[in-house]
Design an enzyme around this catalytic site. Structure first.
Site, PDB file in Angstrom:
ATOM      1  N   ARG A 235     -36.928 -26.733  11.588  1.00 13.16           N
ATOM      2  CA  ARG A 235     -36.093 -27.841  11.104  1.00 13.16           C
ATOM      3  C   ARG A 235     -35.918 -28.893  12.190  1.00 13.16           C
ATOM      4  O   ARG A 235     -36.150 -28.642  13.370  1.00 13.16           O
ATOM      5  CB  ARG A 235     -34.715 -27.319  10.671  1.00 13.16           C
ATOM      6  N   GLY A 236     -35.463 -30.063  11.790  1.00 11.25           N
ATOM      7  CA  GLY A 236     -35.154 -31.098  12.758  1.00 11.25           C
ATOM      8  C   GLY A 236     -33.902 -30.751  13.548  1.00 11.25           C
ATOM      9  O   GLY A 236     -33.106 -29.907  13.146  1.00 11.25           O
TER      10      GLY A 236
ATOM     11  N   THR B  37     -27.929 -25.168  17.215  1.00  7.38           N
ATOM     12  CA  THR B  37     -26.659 -25.079  16.510  1.00  7.38           C
ATOM     13  C   THR B  37     -26.307 -23.614  16.304  1.00  7.38           C
ATOM     14  O   THR B  37     -27.134 -22.721  16.528  1.00  7.38           O
ATOM     15  CB  THR B  37     -26.678 -25.836  15.172  1.00  7.38           C
TER      16      THR B  37
ATOM     17  N   GLY C  66     -31.099 -27.577   5.649  1.00  3.21           N
ATOM     18  CA  GLY C  66     -30.031 -28.379   5.065  1.00  3.21           C
ATOM     19  C   GLY C  66     -28.813 -28.586   5.931  1.00  3.21           C
ATOM     20  O   GLY C  66     -28.887 -29.203   6.994  1.00  3.21           O
TER      21      GLY C  66
ATOM     22  N   CYS D 289     -26.211 -29.442  19.022  1.00  2.00           N
ATOM     23  CA  CYS D 289     -27.034 -30.618  18.681  1.00  2.00           C
ATOM     24  C   CYS D 289     -27.403 -31.446  19.906  1.00  2.00           C
ATOM     25  O   CYS D 289     -27.793 -32.610  19.778  1.00  2.00           O
ATOM     26  CB  CYS D 289     -26.330 -31.487  17.638  1.00  2.00           C
TER      27      CYS D 289
END
EC number: 2.3.1.181
Length: 205
Positions: free
Chosen positions: A68-69, A73, A153, A171
């Protein structure tokens, strides 16, 4: 048609990724409906494609590298994970920035039901709240697309153990905090959040 799946048990991260990859292939083949999957993971960190080792302060939990981008996290119990498998091409919305903004609008509208006022930040993707003058993130976004079908998501902090964030720079953003619906003084059952998520989803998507 969008199918909704709510998992009550904690879902292994690798299993979730394999499930999503299979599902988006089925959506591409027109053999499955789009899906919104609501779940929780056991305590862990995920490292997105932009993650660097410098963002790990202390390895308190297992780390999973993912496609994922985003950067690092935390996921764990009390955090509502929202995985969306949507066909943007069929929706005539082949615009990733628009999709991310719509995710932000969706979560902001959901939070209003709890008298929490969120703000979407394009330069620090996610939804943020002003907690006594301090900007804190309440929802993190990390998405991936394949053939214009989305997966991965949102991680929305409902009532997680926020101390687990101490092991990473969330992040990759230094100097910012994290918060949750519970931390902001709201007491509500998780099913209430899920019902609101579904209701507000159809106003945007």
């Amino acid at each position: 048609m969008v199918e909704w799946l709510i998992s009550d048990q904690l879902i292994n991260y690798n299993y979730a990724v394999k499930f999503m990859e299979k599902k988006i292939q089925q959506i591409h083949n027109n053999s499955s409906d789009e899906l919104v999957w609501l779940l929780q993971h056991p305590p862990l960190y995920t490292a997105g494609i932009s993650a660097t080792d410098d963002d790990v302060v202390e390895k308190l939990l297992p780390i999973y590298k993912t496609g994922r981008g985003g950067k690092y996290t935390y996921h764990g119990p009390g955090q509502r994970i929202i995985y969306l498998m949507l066909n943007l091409k069929k929706r005539n919305k082949c615009d990733i920035k628009l999709y991310i903004r719509e995710l932000g609008s969706w979560i902001i509208n959901v939070l209003k039901h709890f008298n929490i006022f969120g703000e979407f930040k394009e330069d620090r993707i996610g939804v943020w709240v002003n907690n006594n003058g301090v900007e804190e993130k309440i929802a993190a976004f990390g998405i991936r697309l394949r053939k214009w079908i989305t997966y991965h998501g949102i991680a929305l902090n409902f009532s997680p153990d926020l101390s687990h964030y101490k092991g990473i720079i969330p992040c990759g953003l230094k100097g910012y905090g994290v918060t949750s619906i519970k931390e902001l003084g709201v007491k509500a059952p998780l099913f209430k959040l899920d019902n609101i998520l579904k209701k507000e989803f159809y106003k945007i998507f």
